[in-house]
Structure formats: C-alpha cells, structure tokens
Enzyme design. Structure first.
Site, PDB file in Angstrom:
ATOM      1  N   LYS A  35       0.806  -1.227   0.000  1.00 50.76           N
ATOM      2  CA  LYS A  35       0.000   0.000   0.000  1.00 50.76           C
ATOM      3  C   LYS A  35       0.837   1.274   0.000  1.00 50.76           C
ATOM      4  O   LYS A  35       0.412   2.289  -0.532  1.00 50.76           O
ATOM      5  CB  LYS A  35      -0.959  -0.001   1.192  1.00 50.76           C
ATOM      6  CG  LYS A  35      -2.123  -0.963   1.014  1.00 50.76           C
ATOM      7  CD  LYS A  35      -3.225  -0.698   2.040  1.00 50.76           C
ATOM      8  CE  LYS A  35      -4.448  -1.560   1.754  1.00 50.76           C
ATOM      9  NZ  LYS A  35      -4.247  -2.967   2.190  1.00 50.76           N
ATOM     10  N   GLU A  65     -10.620   6.633   4.616  1.00 52.57           N
ATOM     11  CA  GLU A  65     -11.226   5.725   5.577  1.00 52.57           C
ATOM     12  C   GLU A  65     -10.299   4.525   5.731  1.00 52.57           C
ATOM     13  O   GLU A  65      -9.439   4.272   4.878  1.00 52.57           O
ATOM     14  CB  GLU A  65     -12.599   5.256   5.095  1.00 52.57           C
ATOM     15  CG  GLU A  65     -12.586   4.106   4.095  1.00 52.57           C
ATOM     16  CD  GLU A  65     -12.138   4.510   2.701  1.00 52.57           C
ATOM     17  OE1 GLU A  65     -12.115   5.718   2.406  1.00 52.57           O
ATOM     18  OE2 GLU A  65     -11.804   3.609   1.920  1.00 52.57           O
ATOM     19  N   SER A 121       1.770  -9.808  -0.950  1.00 45.90           N
ATOM     20  CA  SER A 121       1.409  -8.396  -0.806  1.00 45.90           C
ATOM     21  C   SER A 121       1.758  -7.786   0.545  1.00 45.90           C
ATOM     22  O   SER A 121       1.954  -6.576   0.645  1.00 45.90           O
ATOM     23  CB  SER A 121      -0.084  -8.212  -1.085  1.00 45.90           C
ATOM     24  OG  SER A 121      -0.865  -9.049  -0.259  1.00 45.90           O
TER      25      SER A 121
END
Ligand SMILES: *Cc1c(COP(=O)(O)O)cnc(C)c1O
Length: 407
Positions: free
Chosen positions: A94, A116, A383
């Site tokens: 991310k 959020e 990931s």
C-alpha cells in the site's frame, strides 16, 4: 526500465470497456477533473518521477526481492517464486500508491490527506506518507474497528494523524466511508481523498494502478535475471485489486503469462454474506462512484461481505479487473478461510515467512495450481507481512496448528 506510466486504458473518461467511469455529484466531478488533469500533467514530469523513484528506493526499500521458495517448490512440484512486497517499509504494497497520492496532493497545494480505513492498514500507510511529505492527515474509522485494531490506531496517532471515529450504524468500514465522504465534502479544495485501492471514480483506478505498476516492472526484470524468461503464471489476491494490478500490468501483453486473481471465499461462496468473491458471484453495477462487478441485493444495494482477511472484504472490485475478466485475459478463482489459514502456516513453516492473511489466499491458490499438475513456474505477489494477523490467528486457529501453550 520501461516507463511505469504507459498504458492505453482507461479511455479519457476513465472507462475500461464498460467498467469504471465516474458516477458522482457535479460539484465533486469538478474536483475529480482537477485531480485528473494535475495527475496527467505530473506523471510526465521528470522531477516528479525522480522524486517518487528516490522514495521507492531509499525510503520503501525497493526493489523488493524475488525469492525462489525452494521447499514449497519441491513439495508441490512447480517452481514457486515470491515477490516480497512484505519487506516494504510499513509491511505491504500500500505504501507504493500512498506515496504517489501524497506527492500529488502536495503538488496540488492541498493541505490534508484523508481516507477511511477498516483494519487500519491503509490508514497507517497513508499516515506514514503524510508524515514524510509534510501534510495533515485525517483517518476515518468505525468505532468497532477502533476498539478491535488498537495497535494500528496508536500507530496512526504516533505518526501524527487524527483518527476520527464513525459512530453511526454498524460502526465499521461502510460507516467509515460515509463519514470520510462527509468530511471530504466539507472542504474538497484543501483536502485530498486518498483512495486505498484501484477503485472509486476516475482517475483513481488508473492512478493507483500506475503507482503500483512498479511491482510488475521490477518483477519482469528480476524473473528474466533469475530464470532467463518470464513466469508461466502470476498469482495475486484481489480485494479492491491494487496489488494484483500492480504485478499484472507489466505482463498484460505477454500472452504466455497466465494471470490469476484470487478472491476471498470466506465461509463459502454458496450463501450471500458468507464471502467477498465479487467477480465470481457478482453482477455489473454502480457503487462508490464507479461501475464494476459488485455483490448486490435485489435493490442494487451492496451486499454484506465477509472474509477472514479484512483487507479483502469489499463488495465491489477495481473496474480493470472486471474488464480483464470479460475479455478473458485474467482467470479469477476463490480460496476460503480454511485454505488461507492453512497456507499461512505452510509458508511460515516451509519458508520461514509469515504472510498477511490476504496474501495467504494467493499462496493457497498457487499450491492448488501446482497440485493440479501445473509444471511451469508460478510467481506469487506476497502483498504483505503477517505481523498484524498473529494474535488473531493464534487466538482462533492456534490449537489446530499445535500452538497450545498460550498464556
Ligand atoms: C489491503 C491489502 C490487500 C488488498 O488490497 P488490494 O487493493 O486488493 O491489493 C492485500 N494484501 C494486503 C497485505 C493488504 O494490506
């Protein structure tokens, strides 16, 4: 290395075939158009590319290595490789798009990043980028999640972000989205809503994909170096779909490379509400400002979704995945909770790597592929790392895997 930002899709209105686009109120459309324009300008700017490349290398620790998982390969009979996004600063992929979004926000002269978060992973990555680049940061989070995900809440606060509780309804992710959206509408000029995956209205599916495509660009070179060719298969888990698009994009034109996206089957895909296998079980529809496959009820409202991996728990999916499904370029599969937890322990015990439960879905499918007799190589996008999941896994599944001496 090939230019990261080089792709014919989406079209100028943000469509991948019939999917994507921008279905939002007119005053917000003006803001989105400004973001699109600024992004298209900035991505050609050598200064911006250089700054992002510098941060990827010296801050995130890129390129992330590719590791040949020799024990798994021997055990299951196919050559299995791991792209180690778990080794990035903050522990997952991310950060790749959060840094891009933070730099864009700063260049546009805006003051504050907002988003959020559910389990807090996107919130932590964004709070990190905000601290680094010098921006304020508001993270909206359901009250129930705040209680559940205490370590991530504290992390965001240490990093200087404000965590704003969503106190209505079921007080989880959906309410956090509502609250963040309300907060955004108060001042869309000075705030930048940093979407956490390849979802939302144009330009976000394109922009987040572009920032993540570094993963596949690196992997292509690394596999050529390691094996002298391209991988036969690439496997990635799909929540919103950003880590998958990140590793797939560089290989979309390489027909010999089979691409597999793995959705969460939760307790099983037979019953609504028990899973979040959007492409497998959904139908095209519009939510959160874009068109894609979505899990919807009769009235077209988003269905309840469930997965043991909170990062995969989303009733829609990035529009480019819907397009890749329809043109048959990518194969979508699903893995349930039990298979994912098995794979979590399997990677830990065979290779000494504890994966995020999200990533464990990809590992589980790669193992299945090998067991089905796939003889070619399999590259898995790992990931993220599993530190965030350890307490939960031991508490709920430890006994089944021989962990009995819990205090
Ligand atoms: C958030 C997250 C995901 C799911 O997001 P995508 O946009 O589908 O990539 C997967 N793995 C990890 C480790 C995550 O934190």
């Amino acid at each position: 290395m090939k230019n990261t930002f080089d792709s014919p899709l989406p079209d100028s209105n943000g469509f991948f075939g019939e999917y994507g686009g921008s279905f939002i109120p007119p005053q917000l459309q003006t803001i989105m158009d400004e973001i699109t324009e600024a992004y298209l300008e900035i991505r050609k700017d050598p200064g911006f590319q250089k700054e992002l490349a510098r941060l990827y290398r010296h801050y995130v620790g890129r390129p992330s290595p590719i590791f040949h998982a020799a024990s798994l390969s021997e055990k299951y009979g196919a050559d299995i490789y791991l792209k180690r996004e778990d080794l990035n600063h903050t522990g997952a992929h991310k950060i790749n798009h959060c840094l891009g979004e933070a730099l864009l926000c700063k260049k546009m002269g805006k003051k504050k990043l907002i988003a959020e978060t559910g389990a807090g992973q996107h919130g932590v990555a964004l709070a990190t980028a905000a601290a680094l680049v010098g921006l304020e940061c508001d993270i909206y989070m359901g009250e129930v999640d705040i209680a559940k995900e205490h370590p991530n809440v504290v992390r965001m606060q240490i990093l200087g972000a404000k965590v704003i509780p969503a106190t209505h309804g079921r007080k989880t992710l959906k309410e956090a989205v509502d609250a963040a959206f309300e907060g955004y509408m108060q001042d869309p000029v000075n705030q930048f809503y940093a979407i956490g995956s390849v979802v939302g209205p144009h330009p976000f599916p394109m922009m987040v994909r572009d920032f993540q495509s570094i993963v596949g660009n690196e992997a292509k070179e690394q596999m050529q170096e390691l094996t002298g060719g391209l991988p036969d298969n690439i496997v990635a888990c799909v929540g919103g779909g950003s880590n998958a698009m990140g590793i797939f994009t560089a290989f979309l034109d390489d027909d010999s490379v089979k691409l597999h996206g793995v959705e969460p089957a939760g307790h099983g895909v037979e019953k609504d509400g028990d899973h979040a296998a959007t492409i497998t079980k959904g139908k095209p529809g519009v939510m959160h400002g874009f068109k894609s496959y979505m899990l919807q009820d009769e009235a077209g409202e988003p269905q309840e979704v469930y997965s043991v991996a909170s990062g995969l728990d989303y009733p829609s999916v990035g529009p480019q995945h819907s397009y890749l499904k329809d043109i048959d370029r990518c194969n979508y599969e699903h893995i349930d909770d039990k298979e994912a937890i098995d794979a979590f322990f399997e990677l830990a015990r065979e290779e000494g790597i504890i994966p995020a439960i999200e990533s464990a879905h990809a590992i589980a499918f790669a193992i299945k592929l090998a067991q089905r007799g796939e003889k070619g190589s399999i590259l898995i996008n790992l990931s993220g790392r599993g530190d965030k999941d350890i307490d939960f896994v031991v508490e709920n599944y430890g006994k089944d895997y021989g962990i009995t001496n819990r205090m």
